[in-house]
Design a protein around this motif. Structure first.
Motif, PDB file in Angstrom:
ATOM      1  N   THR A   9      44.958   2.999  32.984  1.00  0.00           N
ATOM      2  CA  THR A   9      44.286   3.528  31.646  1.00  0.00           C
ATOM      3  C   THR A   9      43.407   4.928  32.174  1.00  0.00           C
ATOM      4  O   THR A   9      42.925   5.607  31.413  1.00  0.00           O
ATOM      5  CB  THR A   9      43.602   2.616  30.939  1.00  0.00           C
ATOM      6  N   THR A  10      43.005   4.675  33.336  1.00  0.00           N
ATOM      7  CA  THR A  10      42.265   5.737  33.839  1.00  0.00           C
ATOM      8  C   THR A  10      42.677   7.212  34.225  1.00  0.00           C
ATOM      9  O   THR A  10      43.873   7.029  34.860  1.00  0.00           O
ATOM     10  CB  THR A  10      41.079   5.402  35.030  1.00  0.00           C
ATOM     11  N   THR A  11      42.433   8.204  33.620  1.00  0.00           N
ATOM     12  CA  THR A  11      43.235   9.552  33.933  1.00  0.00           C
ATOM     13  C   THR A  11      42.838   9.971  35.169  1.00  0.00           C
ATOM     14  O   THR A  11      41.940   9.373  35.932  1.00  0.00           O
ATOM     15  CB  THR A  11      42.800  10.622  32.980  1.00  0.00           C
ATOM     16  N   TRP A  12      43.655  10.883  35.815  1.00  0.00           N
ATOM     17  CA  TRP A  12      43.692  11.264  37.144  1.00  0.00           C
ATOM     18  C   TRP A  12      42.229  12.149  37.389  1.00  0.00           C
ATOM     19  O   TRP A  12      41.549  12.111  38.245  1.00  0.00           O
ATOM     20  CB  TRP A  12      44.654  12.173  37.691  1.00  0.00           C
ATOM     21  N   TRP A  13      41.820  12.568  36.019  1.00  0.00           N
ATOM     22  CA  TRP A  13      40.511  13.346  35.810  1.00  0.00           C
ATOM     23  C   TRP A  13      39.355  12.300  35.920  1.00  0.00           C
ATOM     24  O   TRP A  13      38.392  12.724  36.636  1.00  0.00           O
ATOM     25  CB  TRP A  13      40.526  14.252  34.649  1.00  0.00           C
ATOM     26  N   ARG A  15      39.300   9.541  37.302  1.00  0.00           N
ATOM     27  CA  ARG A  15      39.240   9.089  39.063  1.00  0.00           C
ATOM     28  C   ARG A  15      38.674  10.170  39.856  1.00  0.00           C
ATOM     29  O   ARG A  15      37.846   9.870  40.664  1.00  0.00           O
ATOM     30  CB  ARG A  15      40.539   8.523  39.309  1.00  0.00           C
ATOM     31  N   LEU A  16      39.204  11.353  39.633  1.00  0.00           N
ATOM     32  CA  LEU A  16      38.472  12.671  40.519  1.00  0.00           C
ATOM     33  C   LEU A  16      36.858  12.747  40.070  1.00  0.00           C
ATOM     34  O   LEU A  16      36.268  12.754  41.062  1.00  0.00           O
ATOM     35  CB  LEU A  16      39.214  13.837  40.063  1.00  0.00           C
ATOM     36  N   THR A  17      36.580  12.484  39.057  1.00  0.00           N
ATOM     37  CA  THR A  17      35.152  12.709  38.526  1.00  0.00           C
ATOM     38  C   THR A  17      34.307  11.588  39.327  1.00  0.00           C
ATOM     39  O   THR A  17      33.437  11.684  39.782  1.00  0.00           O
ATOM     40  CB  THR A  17      35.239  12.479  36.960  1.00  0.00           C
ATOM     41  N   GLU A  18      34.913  10.300  38.956  1.00  0.00           N
ATOM     42  CA  GLU A  18      34.240   9.153  39.756  1.00  0.00           C
ATOM     43  C   GLU A  18      34.125   9.213  41.370  1.00  0.00           C
ATOM     44  O   GLU A  18      33.248   9.243  41.755  1.00  0.00           O
ATOM     45  CB  GLU A  18      34.758   7.802  39.316  1.00  0.00           C
ATOM     46  N   TYR A  21      31.453  11.831  41.736  1.00  0.00           N
ATOM     47  CA  TYR A  21      29.961  11.337  41.620  1.00  0.00           C
ATOM     48  C   TYR A  21      29.493  10.495  42.687  1.00  0.00           C
ATOM     49  O   TYR A  21      28.449  10.591  43.475  1.00  0.00           O
ATOM     50  CB  TYR A  21      30.129  10.688  40.402  1.00  0.00           C
ATOM     51  N   THR A  22      30.633   9.482  43.072  1.00  0.00           N
ATOM     52  CA  THR A  22      30.162   8.675  44.227  1.00  0.00           C
ATOM     53  C   THR A  22      29.975   9.278  45.358  1.00  0.00           C
ATOM     54  O   THR A  22      28.943   9.389  46.369  1.00  0.00           O
ATOM     55  CB  THR A  22      31.390   7.714  44.456  1.00  0.00           C
ATOM     56  N   ALA A  23      30.808  10.317  45.756  1.00  0.00           N
ATOM     57  CA  ALA A  23      30.559  11.175  47.277  1.00  0.00           C
ATOM     58  C   ALA A  23      29.062  11.953  46.974  1.00  0.00           C
ATOM     59  O   ALA A  23      28.532  12.260  48.167  1.00  0.00           O
ATOM     60  CB  ALA A  23      31.641  12.182  47.517  1.00  0.00           C
ATOM     61  N   SER A  24      28.787  12.472  46.006  1.00  0.00           N
ATOM     62  CA  SER A  24      27.871  13.528  45.792  1.00  0.00           C
ATOM     63  C   SER A  24      26.201  12.680  45.591  1.00  0.00           C
ATOM     64  O   SER A  24      25.411  13.361  45.064  1.00  0.00           O
ATOM     65  CB  SER A  24      28.035  14.360  44.830  1.00  0.00           C
ATOM     66  N   THR A  25      26.312  11.561  45.146  1.00  0.00           N
ATOM     67  CA  THR A  25      25.125  10.756  44.628  1.00  0.00           C
ATOM     68  C   THR A  25      23.767  10.642  45.521  1.00  0.00           C
ATOM     69  O   THR A  25      22.786  11.114  45.128  1.00  0.00           O
ATOM     70  CB  THR A  25      25.454   8.889  44.695  1.00  0.00           C
TER      71      THR A  25
END
Length: 153
Positions: A9-13, A15-18, A21-25
């Motif tokens: 149910t999670t779109t590719w967008w 997942r990419l956004t997540e 965010y995780t990589a840049s926190t």
């Protein structure tokens, strides 16, 4: 042939956004500290403000790496830590006057603490006394002061 297909149910967008965010926190927390000092100071001094867990961890790492100039753990963390030990700061300090000889040493120890990031997270999470004893270099002194104040009461 009817086969059940699992639909993410999670779109590719999403997942990419997540992932972004995780990589840049960590970078985000460092940037807030370095470029928005007043906002960072307000953030670390407000122990009640809800934060996303990864961002909270990144802020704790920033505190552990080097405290911002205006953040004094003894002002923000020590009063809450003392409460965990059953102490009230006003008993040791009243109207700006130091009433207990050890208060200055306790404050100095707190401000120089190497576990400030962990302490900050613990105070935000309302840590139990055992975790506080494990973290705090003032724990023995707080226990002794608590024992003294219970004898006086």
């Amino acid at each position: 042939m009817a086969t059940a297909q699992h639909k993410d149910t999670t779109t590719w967008w999403g997942r990419l956004t997540e992932r972004c965010y995780t990589a840049s926190t960590d970078t985000l927390a460092r940037s807030v500290k370095d470029q928005a000092g007043a906002a960072f100071d307000a953030l670390v001094n407000d122990l009640e403000r809800p934060l996303e867990p990864r961002f909270e961890q990144a802020v704790a790492w920033q505190l552990a790496a080097g405290q911002p100039a205006h953040f004094k753990p003894a002002r923000t963390l020590m009063p809450m830590m003392m409460q965990r030990f059953g102490l009230e700061e006003r008993v040791l300090q009243e109207k700006g006057q130091i009433r207990h000889a050890d208060y200055v040493a306790l404050r100095d120890t707190c401000n120089a603490c190497a576990a400030v990031g962990d302490c900050w997270k613990a105070m935000r999470a309302n840590a139990e006394i055992e975790e506080c004893r494990r973290l705090c270099p003032n724990a023995n002194a707080f226990d002794a002061l608590a024992a003294q104040s219970s004898c006086v009461d």
